[in-house]
Design a protein around this motif. Structure first.
Motif, PDB file in Angstrom:
ATOM      1  N   ASP A 275       0.859  -1.366  -0.009  1.00 16.28           N
ATOM      2  CA  ASP A 275       0.174  -0.105  -0.138  1.00 16.28           C
ATOM      3  C   ASP A 275       0.743   1.295  -0.518  1.00 16.28           C
ATOM      4  O   ASP A 275       0.424   2.623  -0.332  1.00 16.28           O
ATOM      5  CB  ASP A 275      -0.980  -0.227   1.260  1.00 16.28           C
ATOM      6  N   CYS A 276       2.268   0.916   0.238  1.00 15.08           N
ATOM      7  CA  CYS A 276       3.278   2.745   0.245  1.00 15.08           C
ATOM      8  C   CYS A 276       3.071   2.660  -1.222  1.00 15.08           C
ATOM      9  O   CYS A 276       3.796   2.252  -1.906  1.00 15.08           O
ATOM     10  CB  CYS A 276       4.520   2.058   0.951  1.00 15.08           C
ATOM     11  N   ALA A 309      -0.262  12.791   7.239  1.00 15.83           N
ATOM     12  CA  ALA A 309       0.173  13.193   5.908  1.00 15.83           C
ATOM     13  C   ALA A 309       0.330  11.919   5.213  1.00 15.83           C
ATOM     14  O   ALA A 309      -0.601  11.789   4.188  1.00 15.83           O
ATOM     15  CB  ALA A 309       1.665  13.594   6.343  1.00 15.83           C
ATOM     16  N   CYS A 310       0.792  11.132   5.983  1.00 16.39           N
ATOM     17  CA  CYS A 310       0.008   9.692   5.083  1.00 16.39           C
ATOM     18  C   CYS A 310      -1.630   8.848   5.327  1.00 16.39           C
ATOM     19  O   CYS A 310      -1.817   8.759   4.123  1.00 16.39           O
ATOM     20  CB  CYS A 310       0.706   7.794   5.715  1.00 16.39           C
ATOM     21  N   ASP A 311      -2.366   9.440   5.854  1.00 18.50           N
ATOM     22  CA  ASP A 311      -4.260   9.517   5.581  1.00 18.50           C
ATOM     23  C   ASP A 311      -4.283   9.526   4.898  1.00 18.50           C
ATOM     24  O   ASP A 311      -5.627   9.498   4.167  1.00 18.50           O
ATOM     25  CB  ASP A 311      -4.223   9.601   7.137  1.00 18.50           C
ATOM     26  N   GLU A 312      -3.759  11.546   4.648  1.00 19.75           N
ATOM     27  CA  GLU A 312      -4.006  12.287   3.548  1.00 19.75           C
ATOM     28  C   GLU A 312      -4.371  11.733   2.326  1.00 19.75           C
ATOM     29  O   GLU A 312      -4.887  11.751   1.648  1.00 19.75           O
ATOM     30  CB  GLU A 312      -3.814  13.394   4.277  1.00 19.75           C
ATOM     31  N   VAL A 313      -2.499  11.082   2.472  1.00 18.49           N
ATOM     32  CA  VAL A 313      -2.325  10.363   0.691  1.00 18.49           C
ATOM     33  C   VAL A 313      -3.034   9.157   0.464  1.00 18.49           C
ATOM     34  O   VAL A 313      -3.477   8.955  -0.672  1.00 18.49           O
ATOM     35  CB  VAL A 313      -0.961   9.902   0.473  1.00 18.49           C
ATOM     36  N   THR A 321      -6.844   3.993   5.386  1.00 16.50           N
ATOM     37  CA  THR A 321      -5.632   4.788   6.554  1.00 16.50           C
ATOM     38  C   THR A 321      -5.137   3.518   7.395  1.00 16.50           C
ATOM     39  O   THR A 321      -5.161   2.797   7.914  1.00 16.50           O
ATOM     40  CB  THR A 321      -6.330   6.010   7.257  1.00 16.50           C
ATOM     41  N   GLY A 322      -4.037   4.287   8.397  1.00 12.63           N
ATOM     42  CA  GLY A 322      -3.233   3.705   9.101  1.00 12.63           C
ATOM     43  C   GLY A 322      -2.483   3.062   8.956  1.00 12.63           C
ATOM     44  O   GLY A 322      -1.473   2.065   9.444  1.00 12.63           O
ATOM     45  N   LEU A 323      -1.692   3.311   7.534  1.00 13.14           N
ATOM     46  CA  LEU A 323      -0.203   2.519   7.448  1.00 13.14           C
ATOM     47  C   LEU A 323       1.360   3.313   7.815  1.00 13.14           C
ATOM     48  O   LEU A 323       1.658   2.064   8.091  1.00 13.14           O
ATOM     49  CB  LEU A 323       0.005   3.094   5.513  1.00 13.14           C
TER      50      LEU A 323
END
Length: 480
Positions: A275-276, A309-313, A321-323
């Motif tokens: 997912d990244c 920042a990650c949740d926004e992407v 979300t939650g990566l």
């Protein structure tokens, strides 16, 4: 090459090289300036609200009083200490020392379970840097890209204007912070008096104030994240304290790897992509310049900017979300949410007991302290068939209320107390009073050359405020 994160290997990384260097320095040792992007999101909002409350407390507590005493005052010069309106003296140092030990234990145990939440949410360095100075910097110079552009351009009118304005505002804020720090040392009444009388009469105070201001300016204008990564001992201590059950900000390696750029309409699972999407936004928002995907690192202060920042992407590309999230290493490895564990409950209860014990110590100090000392070189003497000893007393009224007290020998009985003043002694609030008394016993009651006696200080309601044990001297008698 790959790096090892717990039992999980992260491909595409440069081994463990990042652990042998500081992210804010290049190979030559020269500093790499960090230009973090302005964070936004749920956790950033929560941190903002927390910071506003703490800043409001910082700027208002020096003016608050309880029972006409300062809520908090640490006056080392005059040896005056007030905590929650209660006065403390050098005689209470053991309580303050024990309180400091309990505080260290509290922080250590708290870190074992909850990680570096203190660093990212409560630390004064983080709050002033990220919530005051950094926000002013964004306001004057703009966000990350504009700051980087300004840093590279020549010293033209625009750069000089913005830098001088920023540095001037930074110094003004540093002066304000220094003044408020002094409020906690001398009190606002004394500080206003010192300011009114001017630097000629208080050169030491003004020199100290200027020195503190310059230190604050140096820390927040230049040193910045280096305080957290190179100076603060807590950051290094937490590396020893945390384990696989500690809650920290983690990157979910199982879900995120193998990382690859995003392509519209692509089934990432079908082509073995994680997912990244390797956008790097978790890196550009980090105030200490690290890549959270490398695993837990000394420089990470758990500020949660990378989570937002990650949740926004993830939201933009339609992935869960939650990566990057608050988790334990065990949770990342097993993929099972731990939730509230018995360890968390037991630790929280223990921390609550520590706080309660400290509160008990602060409350159970007594309202008065008395000492009775025989003057150096003094001895007993006879008067009217009695043996008399002289004592000097020191009374410390630990409250801000007036007390009317008297002195009485509790043990043994038949003692007579004669004060140098009247039988009733008046103590003002927070007063240290000294005086002298004579204590006498009938000669027939003094059987030994020395006998233990207990002297009590009693208020006008008949309550014993404090007792003191000492010795009474008499003539040597040969017992047959």
């Amino acid at each position: 090459m790959s790096i090892q994160h717990g039992n999980i290997k992260i491909p595409g990384s440069d081994g463990e090289a990042y652990r042998d260097s500081v992210g804010t320095m290049d190979d030559s040792g020269k500093r790499k300036w960090v230009f973090p992007r302005k964070p936004k999101g749920k956790f950033t909002n929560y941190r903002d609200y927390t910071s506003y409350i703490l800043l409001a407390l910082f700027f208002t507590i020096p003016f608050l009083k309880i029972n006409n005493n300062p809520v908090l005052l640490i006056n080392l010069l005059d040896r005056k200490f007030f905590i929650l309106g209660q006065s403390f003296y050098l005689q209470d140092f053991f309580i303050l020392a024990l309180g400091a030990v309990i505080s260290v234990i509290f922080v250590m145990i708290f870190t074992v379970v909850f990680g570096r939440i203190f660093c990212g949410w409560l630390c004064p360095q983080t709050i002033f840097m990220e919530m005051v100075f950094r926000k002013i910097e964004y306001l004057i110079e703009g966000d990350r890209n504009k700051q980087m552009k300004l840093d590279k351009q020549n010293w033209d009118y625009e750069k000089i204007k913005k830098r001088v304005l920023k540095w001037s505002v930074f110094f003004m804020i540093s002066v304000i912070i220094a003044h408020f720090m002094f409020l906690y040392i001398v009190g606002y009444e004394n500080l206003f008096r010192i300011m009114k009388e001017g630097p000629l009469e208080h050169s030491i105070h003004f020199t100290s104030m200027l020195s503190f201001s310059l230190v604050f300016y140096f820390v927040f204008a230049w040193l910045r994240e280096q305080v957290c990564t190179l100076i603060c001992p807590y950051g290094r201590l937490q590396g020893v304290l945390i384990d696989k059950q500690t809650i920290n900000v983690y990157y979910d390696t199982k879900r995120g790897e193998n990382r690859a750029k995003w392509r519209n309409g692509e089934n990432r699972k079908a082509v073995s992509k994680g997912d990244c999407i390797d956008c790097g936004q978790c890196v550009v928002v980090c105030p200490t310049g690290i890549d959270i995907r490398n695993g837990q690192q000394l420089e990470c202060i758990n500020c949660t900017a990378c989570i937002d920042a990650c949740d926004e992407v993830m939201t933009k590309v339609g992935l869960p979300t939650g990566l990057v999230r608050y988790a334990t290493e065990t949770e990342i490895e097993t993929g099972k949410k731990t939730g509230i564990t018995s360890r968390m409950l037991i630790t929280t209860i223990f921390l609550g007991l520590l706080i309660g014990f400290l509160g008990y110590l602060l409350n159970d100090r007594g309202s008065m302290e008395a000492k009775f000392i025989k003057p150096a070189g003094s001895t007993f003497f006879f008067r009217d068939g009695k043996i008399v000893n002289n004592f000097t007393y020191t009374f410390l009224n630990k409250t801000n209320e007036k007390k009317v007290v008297s002195i009485q020998v509790l043990y043994p009985k038949n003692a007579e107390v004669i004060s140098s003043s009247s039988s009733k002694i008046i103590l003002k609030g927070d007063e240290i009073l000294k005086g002298s008394i004579s204590i006498s016993f009938p000669e027939k009651d003094v059987e030994f050359s020395k006998k233990n006696i207990t002297i009590a200080v009693i208020n006008d309601k008949g309550e014993i405020l404090d007792t003191y044990e000492t010795t009474f001297e008499g003539p040597f008698k040969l017992l047959l």
